[in-house]
Design a protein around this motif. Structure first.
Motif, short mmCIF file in Angstrom:
data_model
loop_
_atom_site.label_atom_id
_atom_site.label_comp_id
_atom_site.label_asym_id
_atom_site.label_seq_id
_atom_site.Cartn_x
_atom_site.Cartn_y
_atom_site.Cartn_z
N GLU A 291 42.32 43.82 35.58
CA GLU A 291 42.86 42.32 35.85
C GLU A 291 44.28 42.26 35.56
OE1 GLU A 291 40.73 38.99 34.26
OE2 GLU A 291 42.08 37.78 35.24
N GLU B 196 30.37 36.28 37.69
CA GLU B 196 31.17 35.71 38.76
C GLU B 196 32.18 36.89 39.10
OE1 GLU B 196 33.39 32.21 38.36
OE2 GLU B 196 33.92 31.89 40.31
N ASN B 197 33.01 37.30 37.80
CA ASN B 197 33.74 38.38 38.24
C ASN B 197 33.31 39.48 39.21
OD1 ASN B 197 36.46 39.23 37.61
ND2 ASN B 197 35.73 40.46 35.95
N ASP B 198 32.19 40.01 38.87
CA ASP B 198 31.53 41.15 39.51
C ASP B 198 30.78 40.72 40.96
OD1 ASP B 198 31.88 43.04 37.56
OD2 ASP B 198 30.31 42.17 36.34
N TYR C 113 35.75 39.59 42.44
CA TYR C 113 37.15 39.79 41.59
C TYR C 113 37.30 41.17 41.09
CZ TYR C 113 37.02 34.49 42.18
OH TYR C 113 37.01 33.47 42.95
N ASP C 114 36.35 41.62 40.58
CA ASP C 114 36.64 43.03 39.72
C ASP C 114 36.97 43.97 40.88
OD1 ASP C 114 36.20 44.84 37.41
OD2 ASP C 114 34.78 45.51 39.18
N TYR D 113 40.65 43.46 42.27
CA TYR D 113 41.54 43.93 41.28
C TYR D 113 41.81 45.26 41.29
CZ TYR D 113 40.85 39.44 38.72
OH TYR D 113 40.73 38.14 38.71
#
Lengths: 405, 405
Positions: free
Chosen positions: B105, B193-195, B199-200, B203
């Motif tokens: 990130e 959420e990131n996964d 988002y992950d 990045y």
């Protein structure tokens, strides 16, 4: 600022690809290397057969004219066979030239001598193009070796034999027909023995063994078997079990010895090599810290191989042979007997006691656990044994699927 | 001869893996680097929570104590989030320390500034661990870039979302149940959420874009969609067509702009990402000279990530950011409209004229060719569109299999 002067040995498919790629990428090469790269001379068999647009390139059938050029920085070996490649590269290294080779047969036999000689003369020795064509297998292994001990390598290293096996299965062709198509498409030579008998894959495995384990495989512990015995009937039986034939080269270190095997095996859907089809090559690498990594791509061809050679060109001067460590000695790969499919007249088979039968599949296949020695000494000529690669969990799942005895 | 002194930021899964791997590989590191490597200090959130066997390691919650150590050669960033990682690494580079980061990130947002700063201070900046865990994606791309122009990258860059999609298909689970299992196994965070929203993966794609194309993707041309809308019914329809859902990050250069897309797509058996299952990561790279190369391996985890960081440690001092060339401008990927599966109440669907219908599959799916804009402006809320990745040949084969209208 004078250009980097290259002597190119051979102007067949690979040689032409190198010549074109170097010319096309002048801007890139100059930006990275700080100098232009100029092919000064090309060694060919018959000068009259070739016509180069660039008239200031020396086209010759005499290597001595190349090695005696006033300026020669790099020699690229794009010819085949142990000789005269080895003699030429020795001369080049001794003169102080960097060398790059795509010649796996020569490098399998003389790689370690060339490495020693290159170190003595402080020149670099690139061999990315000897294994896996355009797939950066050598650099990836060097990179992994920095932090990992490599435990095992399994690879499909010959596109021709993989193309034949894929065509047989997908198009329901006999071996002979599939071979003929491979020859028509230019994937197989008129004399296909080198590919279909596993010599080519074996040379490549030897190159990997020296890189990864720092030594040549033990010859008496190694196996090389071709794919000529595989029939369409066997392929169909394997398909019915969810298995595919692959011609796999594998390297394993047991105690201090490296064992190299090139043979047709059966792989299931969970194996990294299952989906490698046609002329594709792939390697599956088991490393102690990172786990399993696999790479796949075009294993041969004009531009993939040229790409590997040009990548080596960029690394001129970085003479990084990875160190091989013995510090924490392997306990060896965890045990358990290998699993085999015995194909043929399986219902008549009386198997010796050292065969553990996992399941019988109707009349033409039986799945067993047995040592390699037990399988080798099986004197029932109506059965052919193919090892099933994969972890033990996979063998158990397969055994559950087939009817136990 | 004094040891190379390392400051380690973070002592979670990755930090602990790095610490153990460095200690275990002293012999190897010393042989390659010529010096021992010593973790001198570790930054933790709560000093009381940790107990190290090695009492001469400074365990602190204050970065200033680390950056002010009398001797500090390398700072390894194993914490998460843009801050304080970026601030710490700026301080480290400014002091003249080499830095290595696993923090995607932070690196996606500040990678180019850190690269510029590292060049100014003549230190190296390792980021192999930011993408693909233990798979040496960064080094492989650097290697390929020496001879190739990269045209497209497609990758499964998040193991958590791939694990969920695989579990849903293989075990017939709902999204919620598969997510719960991923959390129980430690693959997904409490806040996933990131996964699952991509988002992950986004990045990581940004990091690759800067490496390969020398620039950040255009935000307004980029897409990030999660996998939360995928139902088990949709997965079953896809399976009946021989297709699998994958959460794919893709990068393409069109003219001088880079377009990044992270979204669920459908892939067929011939696609390099079809067989990438569970927490595995993989990338498929299309390069101009070599063709398609794919790499697969463990995308996360304590030791795979540690392996990538230790590989960077070996490259300390080799500050090789690959040059990015614009010399021969791409004509762009060869055209043709993308192919989509429209899942839902397909038999009721009245599609606009700019949709070319390739085939209708009973009542719940229709295969179409249409532009991305046409699909985006589709106002039929009973249909969901998923792009089918693969070459045009594949789309034609699929169209033949389904009943034409």
């Amino acid at each position: 600022m004078s250009a980097i002067s290259v002597g190119l040995l051979g102007f067949g498919t690979v040689g032409k690809g190198v010549y074109e790629t170097i010319n096309k990428h002048q801007g890139r090469l100059q930006a990275i290397l700080g100098k232009q790269v100029k092919v000064s001379a090309i060694l060919v068999k018959n000068v009259d057969k070739h016509d180069l647009p660039d008239k200031d390139v020396l086209l010759t059938d005499d290597f001595q004219k190349i090695i005696e050029l006033p300026k020669l920085d790099v020699v690229i070996d794009a010819i085949v066979g142990k000789e005269p490649g080895y003699t030429y590269l020795r001369q080049a290294v001794t003169r102080g030239c960097h060398v790059i080779t795509a010649n796996k047969e020569m490098f399998a036999h003389h790689g370690s001598e060339l490495k020693t000689l290159a170190k003595e003369h402080n020149v670099s020795l690139g061999f990315e193009a000897t294994v896996g064509g355009g797939i950066p297998i050598i650099q990836t292994l060097k990179q992994l070796l920095n932090a990992n001990k490599i435990e095992r390598i399994e690879g499909i290293l010959n596109g021709t034999s993989n193309f034949i096996l894929t065509s047989m299965r997908e198009e329901k062709l006999s071996f002979e027909t599939a071979l003929k198509i491979a020859q028509e498409k230019g994937y197989a030579e008129a004399d296909p023995e080198n590919d279909i008998e596993g010599y080519d894959a074996f040379y490549k495995a030897v190159v990997l063994s020296e890189l990864v384990f720092g030594k040549t495989p033990e010859w008496e512990k190694s196996t090389r078997k071709g794919i000529t015995d595989i029939s369409i009937e066997q392929i169909n039986i394997a398909s019915s079990l969810g298995l595919r034939f692959k011609h796999v080269a594998s390297l394993e270190k047991e105690k201090n010895e490296v064992r190299c095997t090139v043979k047709p095996v059966l792989v299931g859907e969970s194996h990294p090599l299952y989906r490698v089809e046609g002329v594709q090559n792939a390697v599956s690498i088991d490393a102690d810290i990172v786990g399993n990594i696999s790479l796949q791509g075009p294993g041969a061809g004009m531009f993939p191989t040229a790409s590997a050679i040009v990548e080596d060109l960029i690394h001129l001067g970085t003479n990084d042979f990875p160190a091989v460590f013995e510090e924490d000695e392997a306990e060896g790969i965890e045990g358990g007997l290998p699993v085999w499919a015995l194909l043929g007249e399986a219902d008549h088979a009386k198997l010796p006691e050292d065969f553990e039968i996992l399941g019988r599949i109707s009349s033409d296949a039986v799945i067993v656990k047995a040592s390699e020695e037990a399988v080798d000494s099986l004197d029932d000529t109506t059965l052919i044994a193919y090892q099933i690669l994969g972890d033990h969990g996979f063998a158990e799942v397969l055994a559950e699927q087939v009817q136990p005895v």
